[in-house]
Design an enzyme around this catalytic site. Structure first.
Site, PDB file in Angstrom:
ATOM      1  N   ASP A 141       0.828  -1.203   0.000  1.00 45.00           N
ATOM      2  CA  ASP A 141       0.000   0.000   0.000  1.00 45.00           C
ATOM      3  C   ASP A 141       0.865   1.256   0.000  1.00 45.00           C
ATOM      4  O   ASP A 141       0.456   2.312   0.473  1.00 45.00           O
ATOM      5  CB  ASP A 141      -0.922  -0.015   1.228  1.00 45.00           C
ATOM      6  CG  ASP A 141      -2.048   1.015   1.106  1.00 45.00           C
ATOM      7  OD1 ASP A 141      -2.598   1.408   2.148  1.00 45.00           O
ATOM      8  OD2 ASP A 141      -2.353   1.433  -0.032  1.00 45.00           O
ATOM      9  N   LYS A 144       3.074   3.351  -5.666  1.00 45.63           N
ATOM     10  CA  LYS A 144       2.546   2.333  -6.593  1.00 45.63           C
ATOM     11  C   LYS A 144       3.628   1.825  -7.550  1.00 45.63           C
ATOM     12  O   LYS A 144       3.551   0.696  -8.007  1.00 45.63           O
ATOM     13  CB  LYS A 144       1.333   2.886  -7.337  1.00 45.63           C
ATOM     14  CG  LYS A 144       0.278   3.490  -6.390  1.00 45.63           C
ATOM     15  CD  LYS A 144      -0.030   2.595  -5.172  1.00 45.63           C
ATOM     16  CE  LYS A 144      -0.708   3.364  -4.054  1.00 45.63           C
ATOM     17  NZ  LYS A 144      -0.779   2.610  -2.782  1.00 45.63           N
ATOM     18  N   ASP A 169      -3.169  -3.070  -2.542  1.00 41.61           N
ATOM     19  CA  ASP A 169      -4.208  -2.048  -2.635  1.00 41.61           C
ATOM     20  C   ASP A 169      -4.017  -1.215  -3.907  1.00 41.61           C
ATOM     21  O   ASP A 169      -2.917  -1.152  -4.463  1.00 41.61           O
ATOM     22  CB  ASP A 169      -4.156  -1.125  -1.409  1.00 41.61           C
ATOM     23  CG  ASP A 169      -5.357  -0.176  -1.338  1.00 41.61           C
ATOM     24  OD1 ASP A 169      -5.203   0.926  -0.792  1.00 41.61           O
ATOM     25  OD2 ASP A 169      -6.437  -0.539  -1.861  1.00 41.61           O
ATOM     26  N   ASN A 170      -5.087  -0.591  -4.392  1.00 35.24           N
ATOM     27  CA  ASN A 170      -5.010   0.423  -5.457  1.00 35.24           C
ATOM     28  C   ASN A 170      -4.547  -0.079  -6.816  1.00 35.24           C
ATOM     29  O   ASN A 170      -3.948   0.689  -7.587  1.00 35.24           O
ATOM     30  CB  ASN A 170      -4.085   1.579  -5.030  1.00 35.24           C
ATOM     31  CG  ASN A 170      -4.375   2.105  -3.673  1.00 35.24           C
ATOM     32  OD1 ASN A 170      -3.558   2.027  -2.760  1.00 35.24           O
ATOM     33  ND2 ASN A 170      -5.584   2.648  -3.498  1.00 35.24           N
ATOM     34  N   GLU A 199     -11.324   4.158  -1.628  1.00 31.73           N
ATOM     35  CA  GLU A 199     -11.828   4.458  -0.282  1.00 31.73           C
ATOM     36  C   GLU A 199     -12.688   5.726  -0.270  1.00 31.73           C
ATOM     37  O   GLU A 199     -12.338   6.743  -0.841  1.00 31.73           O
ATOM     38  CB  GLU A 199     -10.657   4.610   0.716  1.00 31.73           C
ATOM     39  CG  GLU A 199      -9.518   5.506   0.286  1.00 31.73           C
ATOM     40  CD  GLU A 199      -8.409   4.748  -0.419  1.00 31.73           C
ATOM     41  OE1 GLU A 199      -8.661   3.683  -0.999  1.00 31.73           O
ATOM     42  OE2 GLU A 199      -7.267   5.241  -0.409  1.00 31.73           O
TER      43      GLU A 199
HETATM   44  O1  LIG Z   1      -0.143   6.935  -2.845  1.00 32.43           O
HETATM   45  C1  LIG Z   1      -0.804   6.193  -2.126  1.00 32.43           C
HETATM   46  N1  LIG Z   1      -0.234   5.519  -1.114  1.00 32.43           N
HETATM   47  C2  LIG Z   1       1.214   5.665  -0.860  1.00 32.43           C
HETATM   48  C3  LIG Z   1       1.495   6.931  -0.023  1.00 32.43           C
HETATM   49  C4  LIG Z   1       2.962   7.228   0.138  1.00 32.43           C
HETATM   50  C5  LIG Z   1       3.750   6.017   0.626  1.00 32.43           C
HETATM   51  C6  LIG Z   1       5.090   6.429   1.171  1.00 32.43           C
HETATM   52  N2  LIG Z   1       5.816   5.202   1.441  1.00 32.43           N
HETATM   53  C7  LIG Z   1       5.599   4.386   2.496  1.00 32.43           C
HETATM   54  C8  LIG Z   1       6.511   3.343   2.373  1.00 32.43           C
HETATM   55  N3  LIG Z   1       7.261   3.563   1.283  1.00 32.43           N
HETATM   56  C9  LIG Z   1       6.857   4.700   0.713  1.00 32.43           C
HETATM   57  C10 LIG Z   1      -2.293   6.092  -2.302  1.00 32.43           C
HETATM   58  C11 LIG Z   1      -2.933   7.062  -3.104  1.00 32.43           C
HETATM   59  C12 LIG Z   1      -4.321   7.024  -3.281  1.00 32.43           C
HETATM   60  C13 LIG Z   1      -4.986   8.048  -4.142  1.00 32.43           C
HETATM   61  C14 LIG Z   1      -6.042   7.676  -4.962  1.00 32.43           C
HETATM   62  C15 LIG Z   1      -6.678   8.636  -5.761  1.00 32.43           C
HETATM   63  C16 LIG Z   1      -6.246   9.957  -5.723  1.00 32.43           C
HETATM   64  F1  LIG Z   1      -6.870  10.892  -6.477  1.00 32.43           F
HETATM   65  C17 LIG Z   1      -5.184  10.323  -4.904  1.00 32.43           C
HETATM   66  C18 LIG Z   1      -4.555   9.368  -4.103  1.00 32.43           C
HETATM   67  C19 LIG Z   1      -5.095   6.022  -2.660  1.00 32.43           C
HETATM   68  C20 LIG Z   1      -4.449   5.067  -1.873  1.00 32.43           C
HETATM   69  O2  LIG Z   1      -5.179   4.082  -1.258  1.00 32.43           O
HETATM   70  C21 LIG Z   1      -3.062   5.079  -1.700  1.00 32.43           C
HETATM   71  O3  LIG Z   1      -2.504   4.093  -0.937  1.00 32.43           O
HETATM   72 MG   LIG Z   2      -3.901   2.504  -0.632  1.00 34.04          MG
END
Ligand SMILES: O=C(NCCCCCn1ccnc1)c1cc(-c2ccc(F)cc2)cc(O)c1O
Ligand SMILES: [Mg+2]
Length: 221
Positions: A141, A144, A169-170, A199
């Site tokens: 998660d 991506k 996820d996603n 979500e």
């Molecule tokens: O980017 C996401 N998650 C990673 C966050 C940073 C991780 C940092 N990290 C942690 C460990 N190594 C690196 C994410 C984005 C969205 C989303 C969907 C639509 C939209 F319009 C905007 C955003 C929905 C999610 O469910 C997500 O999980």
């Molecule tokens: Mg996610």
């Protein structure tokens, strides 16, 4: 110098949930993100699918890549058997600090190890630094574009045993096309898609459930 979204989520948890009650923490975050401000938690709809996978698999060792505010961390850890452990990796130090507070508020600090850093750096160190043999469940998660390289790294480091489950996820929104192509076409995985929604929205999204079959299915290198 206003508050950050993770800080506002922590405040909502402290205001609207009961210390030591993971279910009330999960509900408080979902209520806040549904009615006050959206946040990138796996959420209640996809969360039910995550619950079913965890309850069916009964994993003893879990790796979560991407903690954010520990919503899925708490949701998963709450369903684990007593002796189980969950390691969660977060790159962003600010959200990791909030996640730590939410994990403690939920009373799950004994089950959860939160690591701050880059998954690419930490995955090769998990065996040695945490005495991990293999993971029964990996919840992807985080960034991506890291799902595929980190999956290949988990394979290379021998952290997956046959039967291990990758739950991602996603895979539709934002989307992880290279990862999907890999797990759906590699002889090393038996993959299936759980259709759902992003979500707290009506946007299409879903979870990919991939069972590791072992490296034997080497095929063309
Ligand atoms: O980017 C996401 N998650 C990673 C966050 C940073 C991780 C940092 N990290 C942690 C460990 N190594 C690196 C994410 C984005 C969205 C989303 C969907 C639509 C939209 F319009 C905007 C955003 C929905 C999610 O469910 C997500 O999980
Ligand atoms: Mg996610």
């Amino acid at each position: 110098t206003g508050s950050t979204r993770p800080q506002r989520i922590l405040r909502a948890v402290q205001k609207n949930s009961t210390r030591g009650s993971p279910c009330s923490v999960v509900n408080a975050i979902d209520d806040y993100c549904k009615h006050k401000e959206w946040a990138m938690n796996v959420g209640d709809e996809k969360g039910i699918i995550v619950d079913d996978v965890v309850l069916e698999l009964k994993p003893i060792t879990v790796l979560e890549l991407g903690t954010y505010c520990a919503y899925s961390t708490v949701r998963i850890a709450n369903l684990l058997p007593p002796e189980a452990k969950l390691i969660t990796l977060e790159f962003n130090a600010e959200s990791a600090a909030i996640a730590r507070e939410i994990i403690t508020w939920a009373g799950l600090e004994e089950k959860i190890q939160l690591i701050i850093g880059a998954s690419g750096d930490w995955i090769p160190r998990l065996k040695e630094e945490f005495g991990i043999e293999t993971f029964d469940l990996v919840f992807l998660d985080h960034w991506k574009d890291r799902y595929l390289p980190d999956t290949k790294l988990l394979e290379k480091c021998g952290l997956l045993k046959p039967g291990a489950v990758l739950l991602a996820d996603n895979v539709i929104c934002p989307g992880t096309p290279d990862y999907l192509d890999y797990v759906r076409n590699s002889p090393r995985y038996k993959s299936k898609f759980y259709r759902s929604h992003l979500e707290y929205t009506q946007e299409e999204d879903g979870l990919e459930h991939s069972v590791f079959l072992g490296m034997a299915g080497r095929g063309a290198e």
